[in-house]
Design an enzyme around this catalytic site. Structure first.
Site, PDB file in Angstrom:
ATOM      1  N   ASN A 180       1.868 -10.703  -6.072  1.00  0.00           N
ATOM      2  CA  ASN A 180       1.602 -12.123  -5.829  1.00  0.00           C
ATOM      3  C   ASN A 180       2.513 -13.073  -6.593  1.00  0.00           C
ATOM      4  OD1 ASN A 180      -0.438 -11.008  -4.341  1.00  0.00           O
ATOM      5  ND2 ASN A 180      -2.096 -11.855  -5.555  1.00  0.00           N
ATOM      6  N   TYR A 237       3.829  -7.954 -10.460  1.00  0.00           N
ATOM      7  CA  TYR A 237       2.802  -7.717  -9.446  1.00  0.00           C
ATOM      8  C   TYR A 237       3.142  -8.576  -8.234  1.00  0.00           C
ATOM      9  CZ  TYR A 237       0.245  -4.864 -12.705  1.00  0.00           C
ATOM     10  OH  TYR A 237      -0.091  -3.883 -13.582  1.00  0.00           O
ATOM     11  N   ASN A 284       1.566 -12.006   0.505  1.00  0.00           N
ATOM     12  CA  ASN A 284       1.573 -12.792  -0.730  1.00  0.00           C
ATOM     13  C   ASN A 284       2.876 -12.712  -1.512  1.00  0.00           C
ATOM     14  OD1 ASN A 284      -0.978 -13.895  -0.353  1.00  0.00           O
ATOM     15  ND2 ASN A 284      -1.971 -12.123  -1.275  1.00  0.00           N
ATOM     16  N   TYR A 321       0.168   2.755  -8.521  1.00  0.00           N
ATOM     17  CA  TYR A 321       0.660   2.138  -7.285  1.00  0.00           C
ATOM     18  C   TYR A 321       1.832   2.889  -6.666  1.00  0.00           C
ATOM     19  CZ  TYR A 321      -2.192  -1.753  -8.881  1.00  0.00           C
ATOM     20  OH  TYR A 321      -3.243  -2.525  -9.305  1.00  0.00           O
ATOM     21  N   ASP A 378       6.409  -4.197   2.792  1.00  0.00           N
ATOM     22  CA  ASP A 378       5.477  -3.594   3.739  1.00  0.00           C
ATOM     23  C   ASP A 378       4.972  -4.622   4.751  1.00  0.00           C
ATOM     24  OD1 ASP A 378       4.122  -4.674   1.295  1.00  0.00           O
ATOM     25  OD2 ASP A 378       2.318  -4.259   2.462  1.00  0.00           O
ATOM     26  N   HIS A 428       1.815  -0.550  -0.122  1.00  0.00           N
ATOM     27  CA  HIS A 428       2.283  -1.833  -0.655  1.00  0.00           C
ATOM     28  C   HIS A 428       3.576  -1.678  -1.451  1.00  0.00           C
ATOM     29  CE1 HIS A 428       0.968  -5.863  -0.372  1.00  0.00           C
ATOM     30  NE2 HIS A 428       0.415  -6.022  -1.561  1.00  0.00           N
TER      31      HIS A 428
END
Length: 188
Positions: free
Chosen positions: A66, A64, A112, A14, A91, A19
């Site tokens: 969420n 993460y 989220n 990632y 973002d 993101h």
């Protein structure tokens, strides 16, 4: 005391994706103000230091996206930080690349990570510093988990430096002063 949170996902795959621009912004702030992010606790990586004479904590949640609010809630509760002194950098697909926007409250806008923070803190009143990553041409997931093109990297570097400057302005003066100064910013 201020809490500066950069949103992203942990893991090599990632790194430097759209993101994870919040993680990248916190890294720029960390470097600029010589604040090591080297402690693991509160479901995140964090470091403490000073910006413009104010004590700050830089946080990269490791939950993460969420579940980002879990990490934020733990550190806010531990240090008893007022939600109005929480600055979340993340973002925004509704802003073009090279733009940033500051708001002091509002809905999640479908993000989220922000949805999780609102839920965990029980308030919409925290500063948001949204960094433009552009609209998805096709699939939203592959867009936000994709990397910036070489052409966009220049604009991204400029907007990350402006995010660090905007964060300093929020802390030293006020979110409103930062909004007036940076909400019209466009990296060329």
């Amino acid at each position: 005391m201020f809490l500066i949170v950069g949103l992203g996902n942990p893991g090599k795959e990632y790194e430097h994706t759209r993101h994870n621009i919040g993680f990248d912004a916190v890294d720029v702030i960390s470097h600029k103000y010589n604040i090591d992010i080297n402690r693991v606790k509160f479901k995140g990586m964090y470091g403490e230091g000073n910006i413009d004479g104010q004590k700050v904590i830089l946080l990269k949640p490791l939950t993460y996206m969420n579940l980002s609010g879990e990490s934020v809630r733990e550190i806010v509760n531990f240090y008893k930080i007022n939600s109005k002194n929480v600055i979340v950098i993340y973002d925004d697909v509704d802003l073009e690349i090279g733009r940033l926007r500051i708001r002091v409250k509002g809905s999640s806008g479908g993000h989220n990570g922000i949805k999780s923070i609102i839920y965990q803190l029980g308030t919409e009143e925290f500063v948001r510093l949204r960094l433009g990553v552009g609209k998805a041409e096709r699939d939203m997931v592959s867009h936000v988990l994709g990397k910036f093109s070489k052409e966009d990297r220049d604009s991204i570097e400029k907007v990350l430096n402006s995010a660090a400057e905007a964060t300093s302005t929020i802390i030293d003066q006020s979110p409103e002063v930062a909004m007036n100064k940076f909400n019209s910013f466009k990296a060329e």
